[in-house]
Design an enzyme around this catalytic site. Structure first.
Site, PDB file in Angstrom:
ATOM      1  N   CYS A 938       0.828  -1.205   0.000  1.00  0.00           N
ATOM      2  CA  CYS A 938       0.000   0.000   0.000  1.00  0.00           C
ATOM      3  C   CYS A 938       0.860   1.252   0.000  1.00  0.00           C
ATOM      4  CB  CYS A 938      -0.925   0.015   1.219  1.00  0.00           C
ATOM      5  SG  CYS A 938      -0.105   0.492   2.754  1.00  0.00           S
ATOM      6  N   CYS A 939       0.227   2.338  -0.414  1.00  0.00           N
ATOM      7  CA  CYS A 939       0.742   3.690  -0.184  1.00  0.00           C
ATOM      8  C   CYS A 939      -0.459   4.502   0.292  1.00  0.00           C
ATOM      9  CB  CYS A 939       1.386   4.267  -1.448  1.00  0.00           C
ATOM     10  SG  CYS A 939       0.294   4.290  -2.886  1.00  0.00           S
ATOM     11  N   LYS A 940      -0.512   5.757   0.010  1.00  0.00           N
ATOM     12  CA  LYS A 940      -1.644   6.564   0.471  1.00  0.00           C
ATOM     13  C   LYS A 940      -2.944   6.118  -0.185  1.00  0.00           C
ATOM     14  CE  LYS A 940      -3.255  11.381   0.592  1.00  0.00           C
ATOM     15  NZ  LYS A 940      -2.891  12.776   0.265  1.00  0.00           N
TER      16      LYS A 940
END
Length: 1021
Positions: A938-940
């Protein structure tokens, strides 16, 4: 309007062909200082497209005096007739038209006609008219344009991306010409199709990736044709090879093209067709080779070859794709919707060995379902909490006010969560939450951009493939609640700091001890009930040895519960509770802790003499309690009950030795067993009530904060559990035939490895704080597998007896258990323990490395302590899990030896101070794969940095596990990122097939994580 005057002047003076030119008189201001007003003056005009340039005269054409743009205007006759043969241009919304005059009526009509058809609007109307006429004759629109036309390279296949292509082709070129500067070209092949007689115009179909600086490119992406209704072999295909001059703008120049039909490829030897490329000047532009294969599920093409082949050996020409590619895509549809597929061919270091790769991306079917079920469970918990607060009875004014405040917050949570469920039930949008909706309050409990990214790899000609899955998602964070006060980890630490410490050293708070006590009591209560069942079973069998053994085991468990009753925290809570009772309530016998009025009466009527109905044990029988029973008396009664049961067992065994009769053992033991279980229930319920009051005391001045934290934690927990269950479901389907893996689930549970690319700067620091708490809380989740009935795959969620523990325990929330439905064929492969519903635990770990420009700021001007601490804690968990793995499966051989080395390298990298050390992420991912864990990234928003990560992982897996040729590493990476499924992910989230990076950000991102030119831009996410 904006324009480039030099460019316009060049067009006016250097155009060799114009639509019309000649001398006209134009009403214009007079030249000269003392000349005023407007008069007709002779000018020389040139019409080029919708641009009408005018010069001072025909001889002086070095630079035009002006230009008239022929859009949103009409050409009309001049009815005033001040000047003969005149006409005018009238613009929409303008009061001052342009006046013109000609020397003759014929010339005037000619200019009017030319100006009338010069505008783009008029040309578009003519095109539409012709289009409608063709559609009326053929029954089909001859021009089928993509629904979205952004940049030159951003169109995709016109077919359904969820459908399996019937025919696929792979392209390669040789001897391509150099570009204008003499350098190797950057070739790209654009595919157009036309199926006569229904289509008479070429339609854009698809394109390959761009190969940088290569005369003889082998394109990795394959192009599919056809769908569920088959493929039309008469379809003509036009391949146009371009040199991509500038990828950011999509500027291209044509190198050559060729045309063939699908029938030509099918009839070619070994389904391989080689054709020459023709340039615009009809010169040789190199060669292009088309290699085709068919899907194994479609036989229509086989029949065509056999019918039209010149001999019986035609079928030998057939090349089919490995069955495993299609099979694993179909398996994915059990738990996921809207499966998008892309196929590729990769060279290996062995020239005779080619890899066929299918990339899939799909949305979880449980994205909405699991959050709704969790909300229902939490509503039940809030109602139970309200009931417990009411069961405290009448309290003094001070504590009564605190209880009322806490009750009001609980009731507001019930109302809010009920509204959330109603919205989720009525929701008809997509089955995933796009990143542009992350601030939508109504979708707050749904994880952002949850997808599975699957890569299936098989050797050409083989029917066996290897599957690699990664669940991609946005950060587990409460976007709607913003980050003004930081994330959960900061808030929980603040809450922990104002809690009272258990002892003078202050390492452990009273609330932590209270949660531990409740969990231990719940476990002992369950063990005692099971022990009583075994004791009764032994009594029924009449075996004295077995009876004494079970009695001894039960006695040890009860003694442990008695010991817990002496815990200082529990005794202190009981004492404070008795002091908080209002004077009018201390002797009325309505203490619901003793009466257990909120507990089930197991079907007994109101007159039953049960401990649940305000009765207490007097030593010989139950009597109504005139006062609240002291906690010490409750503990002694429990101890007396087990002593009584032990004495009864000893008596029965002694009598059996003398008389030899065992027929009445069960009937004689039952009253003592029931009495013991009743006192255990009293102890459990009173302990729960006392510790509930302790929670009231500890949060007296921070009730609002406690509920704010609880709500925020619920949001991120819903994200995490939904994502986890989706990953576990796909993991069991992939490994259901691996006996070692199934035994691993039983013995040590499954590792869930989360990869975070969030930075430790600004709002992303708060997101990481939320994320780490959400991942840690997954340790309180257990799951089991059940057989799906009637093809219904709905996960069942329930509350366990224990509450959330760990570094930040939560007395308000119980642990979650999930029943995951699996197909019958998968269920049949499970060992007996898993079929019996054996609870499987989760070992969650998270490794986080920031890679963007904010990570650079954090390293230089901020603080990366949280990232370092989280990585160090996760390394310790990995070591612990691996030690258990070795204990179960031995120390020798793979993967133990390699995993041992990898874990040491991981530890070294985590402890090394290095800027953006992404090697930590690579090693953690490899360890997870070797230990059969579930991967998450994941990221933002789960689409940009995450896309860079999963595509890099795919190429690294191909290189490490499947011998991908080293010279195509960067081309493969570029290919996945430019024409793979992740471009579709950006389109699903933002409506644009571009990653949300800019050129400045790319300078700070590690080289391995940079998006190809032309695939990114300033996009609102």
């Amino acid at each position: 309007m904006r324009f480039n005057s030099k460019e316009l002047a060049y067009v006016a003076t250097h155009s060799t062909t114009v639509d019309k030119e000649g001398v006209l008189r134009m009403k214009d201001k007079q030249d000269g200082l003392f000349k005023k007003g407007e008069t007709y003056q002779e000018r020389y005009f040139r019409l080029k497209g919708n641009l009408l340039f005018y010069f001072k005269n025909k001889e002086n054409r070095s630079e035009p005096l002006g230009v008239v743009i022929l859009e949103r205007c009409t050409v009309e006759l001049d009815l005033k007739d001040d000047v003969s043969n005149s006409f005018l241009l009238v613009y929409e919304g303008e009061d001052h038209p342009y006046y013109f005059a000609c020397s003759s009526e014929e010339e005037r009509d000619s200019w009017i006609q030319a100006l009338h058809i010069a505008s783009y609007e008029c040309l578009n109307m003519q095109l539409q008219s012709l289009r409608e006429q063709l559609q009326a004759k053929t029954g089909r629109d001859p021009i089928q344009l993509p629904s979205h036309q952004h940049a030159t390279l951003d169109y995709e296949s016109q077919g359904d991306p969820n459908e399996e292509a019937v025919l696929e082709i792979s392209l390669s070129c040789t001897d391509l010409p150099t570009d204008s500067s003499g350098q190797p070209p950057n070739p790209l092949v654009v595919v157009h199709t036309m199926t006569p007689p229904l289509q008479q115009l070429w339609v854009k179909h698809n394109h390959t990736e761009v190969v940088e600086k290569c005369y003889n490119p082998q394109f990795l992406r394959t192009i599919g044709f056809g769908g569920s209704e088959g493929v039309e072999t008469g379809t003509r295909v036009r391949l146009t090879v371009y040199h991509v001059v500038e990828r950011m703008t999509g500027t291209m120049s044509q190198l050559g093209q060729t045309v063939f039909s699908l029938q030509d490829v099918l009839m070619a030897p070994k389904m391989s067709l080689s054709q020459s490329l023709q340039t615009n000047e009809m010169k040789d532009g190199g060669k292009i080779t088309v290699m085709a294969w068919i899907n194994d599920d479609n036989t229509s093409l086989v029949d065509i070859q056999r019918e039209k082949g010149s001999d019986g050996a035609a079928a030998e020409n057939l090349r089919s794709r490995p069955k495993s590619l299609s099979r694993h895509k179909d398996i994915l549809k059990t738990y996921f919707d809207n499966v998008i597929s892309k196929t590729f061919r990769f060279a290996t270091n062995n020239d005779s060995h080619v890899l066929q790769v299918q990339e899939n991306m799909a949305e979880s079917k449980w994205t909405l379902d699991i959050p709704a079920k969790l909300l229902k469970l939490w509503i039940d918990e809030e109602k139970q909490r309200i009931s417990l607060l009411q069961d405290l009875g009448e309290l003094s004014t001070e504590w009564g006010n605190v209880r009322q405040e806490m009750t009001d917050f609980c009731m507001s949570v019930v109302t809010t969560y009920t509204q959330n469920i109603s919205y989720l039930t009525a929701y008809t949008g997509p089955s995933f939450k796009p990143s542009c909706e992350k601030d939508n309050k109504e979708l707050e409990f749904i994880p952002v951009n949850l997808h599975v990214q699957r890569m299936t790899v098989a050797s050409e000609g083989s029917n066996h493939g290897k599957v690699y899955d990664v669940l991609t998602h946005g950060a587990f964070t409460a976007f709607c609640q913003k980050f003004k006060n930081g994330g959960l980890r900061k808030l929980l630490q603040y809450q922990k700091d104002f809690y009272s410490s258990q002892c003078t050293l202050g390492f452990r708070t009273k609330m932590q001890q209270a949660c531990s006590l409740l969990n231990e009591i719940a476990k002992l209560k369950t063990d005692i009930n099971h022990g009583c069942e075994r004791l009764c079973h032994a009594a029924l069998q009449g075996t004295d040895t077995l009876l004494q053994t079970e009695m001894q085991s039960l006695t040890e468990i009860v003694r442990e519960l008695v010991r817990l009753c002496e815990d200082p925290i529990l005794q202190l809570s009981a004492e404070k509770y008795m002091q908080a009772k209002s004077p009018s309530n201390t002797g009325d016998g309505l203490d619901l802790a003793a009466s257990l009025g909120h507990m089930s009466n197991d079907g007994r009527n109101q007159g039953d003499r049960s401990p649940e109905k305000s009765w207490r044990w007097s030593g010989s029988n139950f009597v109504r309690s005139p006062t609240v029973e002291p906690w010490e008396v409750t503990r002694l009664n429990l101890e007396a009950a087990i002593v009584c049961l032990v004495s009864k067992v000893d008596e029965l065994v002694t009598n059996m030795s003398s008389s030899g009769q065992t027929t009445s053992w069960l009937s004689e033991l039952s009253p003592a067993v029931i009495k013991l279980q009743s006192f255990v229930e009293i102890v459990s319920s009173r302990a729960t009530l006392f510790l509930t009051f302790l929670s009231l005391m500890e949060n007296k001045d921070h009730v609002k904060l406690m509920h704010m934290i609880k709500n925020r934690r619920d949001v991120v927990t819903a994200h995490a559990i939904t994502t986890l269950v989706s990953g576990l479901a796909v993991n069991i389907q992939t490994n259901c035939k691996d006996v070692k893996y199934l035994q691993q689930l039983i013995n040590i549970g499954v590792m869930a490895q989360f990869e975070s690319l969030l930075s430790c700067y600004g709002e992303e620091l708060a997101m990481l704080e939320d994320m780490t708490v959400a991942v840690e809380d997954l340790a309180s989740v257990t799951f089991c597998f059940v057989e799906a009935k009637d093809d219904v795959y709905e996960a069942v969620l329930s509350l366990q007896n224990s509450i959330k523990g760990g570094m930040f325990p939560d007395i308000n929330r119980h642990c979650i258990h999930v029943e995951i439905p699996v197909p019958p064929q998968t269920y049949n492969n499970l060992p007996p323990k898993l079929k019996q519903g054996n609870h499987i635990k989760v070992v969650p770990v998270i490794f986080s490395i920031g890679i963007n420009e904010q990570a650079t700021l954090a390293e230089k001007f901020g603080n990366t302590t949280l990232q370092e601490r989280v990585n160090a804690e996760s390394v310790a968990k990995v070591f612990n899990y691996f030690e258990k793995y070795v204990d179960d499966f031995g120390k020798a051989g793979e993967p133990q030896t390699s995993v041992s080395q990898l874990t040491k390298q991981l530890h070294t990298n985590v402890m090394t101070k290095k800027s953006k050390n992404v090697e930590v992420l690579h090693l953690a991912a490899e360890v997870c794969r070797k230990l059969n864990g579930v991967r998450f990234a994941c990221c933002k928003s789960g689409k940009d940095r995450t896309s860079m990560s999963v595509t890099l992982e795919q190429v690294q897996v191909l290189q490490q596990q499947h011998d991908l040729a080293s010279h195509v590493f960067w081309q493969s990476l570029d290919c996945f990122r430019s024409v793979g499924c992740r471009r579709d992910n950006t389109h699903k989230n933002t409506g644009v097939r571009k990653y949300a990076f800019n050129s400045l950000q790319m300078l700070y991102v590690p080289k391995l994580y940079r998006a190809p030119n032309g695939t990114y831009g300033n996009i609102q996410t």
